[in-house]
Design a protein around this motif. Structure first.
Motif, mmCIF file in Angstrom:
data_model
loop_
_atom_site.group_PDB
_atom_site.id
_atom_site.type_symbol
_atom_site.label_atom_id
_atom_site.label_comp_id
_atom_site.label_asym_id
_atom_site.label_seq_id
_atom_site.Cartn_x
_atom_site.Cartn_y
_atom_site.Cartn_z
ATOM 1 N N SER A 116 0.844 -1.202 0.000
ATOM 2 C CA SER A 116 0.000 0.000 0.000
ATOM 3 C C SER A 116 0.876 1.246 0.000
ATOM 4 N N LEU A 117 0.280 2.374 -0.333
ATOM 5 C CA LEU A 117 0.980 3.652 -0.372
ATOM 6 C C LEU A 117 0.191 4.683 0.413
ATOM 7 N N ASN A 118 0.885 5.691 0.946
ATOM 8 C CA ASN A 118 0.192 6.781 1.626
ATOM 9 C C ASN A 118 0.127 8.003 0.702
ATOM 10 N N GLU A 119 -0.531 9.041 1.160
ATOM 11 C CA GLU A 119 -0.733 10.234 0.325
ATOM 12 C C GLU A 119 0.578 10.819 -0.173
ATOM 13 N N ASN A 120 1.543 10.982 0.717
ATOM 14 C CA ASN A 120 2.806 11.606 0.337
ATOM 15 C C ASN A 120 3.538 10.794 -0.730
ATOM 16 N N GLU A 121 3.498 9.481 -0.584
ATOM 17 C CA GLU A 121 4.189 8.609 -1.551
ATOM 18 C C GLU A 121 3.529 8.683 -2.930
ATOM 19 N N VAL A 122 2.206 8.766 -2.948
ATOM 20 C CA VAL A 122 1.500 8.875 -4.229
ATOM 21 C C VAL A 122 1.806 10.219 -4.887
ATOM 22 N N ARG A 123 1.861 11.274 -4.089
ATOM 23 C CA ARG A 123 2.174 12.598 -4.637
ATOM 24 C C ARG A 123 3.604 12.643 -5.177
ATOM 25 N N GLN A 124 4.507 11.914 -4.572
ATOM 26 C CA GLN A 124 5.881 11.859 -5.078
ATOM 27 C C GLN A 124 5.927 11.165 -6.439
ATOM 28 N N ILE A 125 5.074 10.162 -6.613
ATOM 29 C CA ILE A 125 4.993 9.487 -7.913
ATOM 30 C C ILE A 125 4.552 10.491 -8.972
ATOM 31 N N TRP A 126 3.516 11.271 -8.634
ATOM 32 C CA TRP A 126 3.044 12.264 -9.605
ATOM 33 C C TRP A 126 4.119 13.291 -9.929
ATOM 34 N N SER A 127 4.864 13.728 -8.912
ATOM 35 C CA SER A 127 5.892 14.744 -9.148
ATOM 36 C C SER A 127 6.945 14.247 -10.132
ATOM 37 N N LYS A 128 7.190 12.943 -10.148
ATOM 38 C CA LYS A 128 8.155 12.380 -11.099
ATOM 39 C C LYS A 128 7.575 12.281 -12.506
ATOM 40 N N LEU A 129 6.249 12.144 -12.589
ATOM 41 C CA LEU A 129 5.615 11.918 -13.885
ATOM 42 C C LEU A 129 4.993 13.159 -14.507
ATOM 43 N N GLU A 130 4.830 14.225 -13.733
ATOM 44 C CA GLU A 130 4.081 15.387 -14.214
ATOM 45 C C GLU A 130 4.610 15.929 -15.532
ATOM 46 N N SER A 131 5.900 16.118 -15.624
ATOM 47 C CA SER A 131 6.479 16.672 -16.847
ATOM 48 C C SER A 131 6.220 15.754 -18.041
ATOM 49 N N ALA A 132 6.278 14.449 -17.815
ATOM 50 C CA ALA A 132 6.024 13.492 -18.894
ATOM 51 C C ALA A 132 4.568 13.567 -19.344
ATOM 52 N N PHE A 133 3.654 13.696 -18.394
ATOM 53 C CA PHE A 133 2.235 13.806 -18.741
ATOM 54 C C PHE A 133 1.955 15.077 -19.541
ATOM 55 N N ARG A 134 2.662 16.142 -19.237
ATOM 56 C CA ARG A 134 2.475 17.388 -19.984
ATOM 57 C C ARG A 134 2.822 17.182 -21.465
ATOM 58 N N ASP A 135 3.635 16.186 -21.731
ATOM 59 C CA ASP A 135 4.038 15.885 -23.113
ATOM 60 C C ASP A 135 3.056 14.925 -23.776
ATOM 61 N N ILE A 136 2.768 13.818 -23.116
ATOM 62 C CA ILE A 136 1.984 12.761 -23.758
ATOM 63 C C ILE A 136 0.475 13.021 -23.754
ATOM 64 N N LEU A 137 0.013 14.037 -23.040
ATOM 65 C CA LEU A 137 -1.409 14.366 -23.068
ATOM 66 C C LEU A 137 -1.746 15.442 -24.102
ATOM 67 N N LEU A 138 -0.758 15.792 -24.916
ATOM 68 C CA LEU A 138 -0.974 16.783 -25.972
ATOM 69 C C LEU A 138 -1.152 16.082 -27.309
ATOM 70 N N GLU A 139 -2.135 16.543 -28.065
ATOM 71 C CA GLU A 139 -2.311 16.024 -29.410
ATOM 72 C C GLU A 139 -1.016 16.272 -30.207
ATOM 73 N N PRO A 140 -0.411 15.244 -30.786
ATOM 74 C CA PRO A 140 0.889 15.394 -31.455
ATOM 75 C C PRO A 140 1.002 16.570 -32.410
ATOM 76 N N HIS A 141 -0.011 16.792 -33.249
ATOM 77 C CA HIS A 141 0.120 17.878 -34.231
ATOM 78 C C HIS A 141 -0.008 19.264 -33.596
ATOM 79 N N LYS A 142 -0.363 19.313 -32.309
ATOM 80 C CA LYS A 142 -0.461 20.607 -31.622
ATOM 81 C C LYS A 142 0.831 20.931 -30.870
#
Length: 207
Positions: free
Chosen positions: A181-207
């Motif tokens: 199991s994970l706690n709130e802080n650990e889950v937020r740390q996961i997001w902090s590592k992935l946020e920049s990547a999500f900013r890339d892959i959630l954009l329509e490629p031609h945009k």
């Protein structure tokens, strides 16, 4: 409110009228000014702007411009509503699915149906549907693969290879290890590592 009352009142204060024209204060109207206190202007207090942390895992400002991705948008909307503090493990499980689906959708937008993966030291082309999330990350983060920018590839490569709780291993354990199991802080740390990547892959490629 009678006319005679108004006249009586104005006549009673004739002697207190100021002797000069222009601006005047209370002191100009009262002879004995010893007991009059001039109110001090309150000092302006500097307002402190506090940045309130979002209760959900996805903060404001994370774009989602992928077109024809209704199912994926459902996950995006749910992650923006679920409280990380209240449901950290549910958020972690949904985040793991969201990462998997986001990468697959992004590759689909790039017209990529197969990826080259290593099996027993041999490079083999396999369909996306037959690959695990780990396989996909390995494939798209190769130096020879230009589907993602170098920064995103580096982030995903580190996320997969890490052995701490802010890693792909942690998200996989949430799904498959009944004692993990994970706690709130650990889950937020996961997001902090992935946020920049999500900013890339959630954009329509031609945009």
């Amino acid at each position: 409110n009678k006319t005679e009352d108004i006249e009586e009142y104005t006549n009673s204060i004739k002697e207190r009228e100021p002797k000069t024209l222009g601006k005047f204060t209370q002191k100009d109207l009262v002879k004995d000014t010893s007991n009059i206190e001039t109110p001090e202007k309150p000092e302006k207090q500097k307002s402190k702007r506090t940045i309130q942390q979002s209760s959900s895992i996805i903060p404001r400002g994370i774009p989602f411009t992928l077109e024809a991705a209704t199912n994926l948008k459902y996950f995006y909307n749910e992650l923006k509503k679920i409280s990380v503090k209240t449901y950290p493990n549910a958020v972690a499980a949904t985040l793991r699915a969201f990462l998997d689906k986001s990468l697959r959708m992004y590759l689909k937008k790039k017209k990529i149906k197969k990826l080259s993966v290593s099996e027993n030291g041999i490079e083999v082309d396999k369909k996306l549907v037959d690959l695990t999330l780990g396989d996909i990350i390995d494939a798209v983060t190769k130096k020879s693969n230009s589907v993602l920018d170098d920064n995103t590839k580096k982030l995903l490569r580190q996320f997969k290879s890490s052995s701490d709780k802010a890693s792909l291993n942690a998200l996989n354990s949430i799904m498959h290890n009944e004692e993990y199991s994970l706690n709130e802080n650990e889950v937020r740390q996961i997001w902090s590592k992935l946020e920049s990547a999500f900013r890339d892959i959630l954009l329509e490629p031609h945009k």
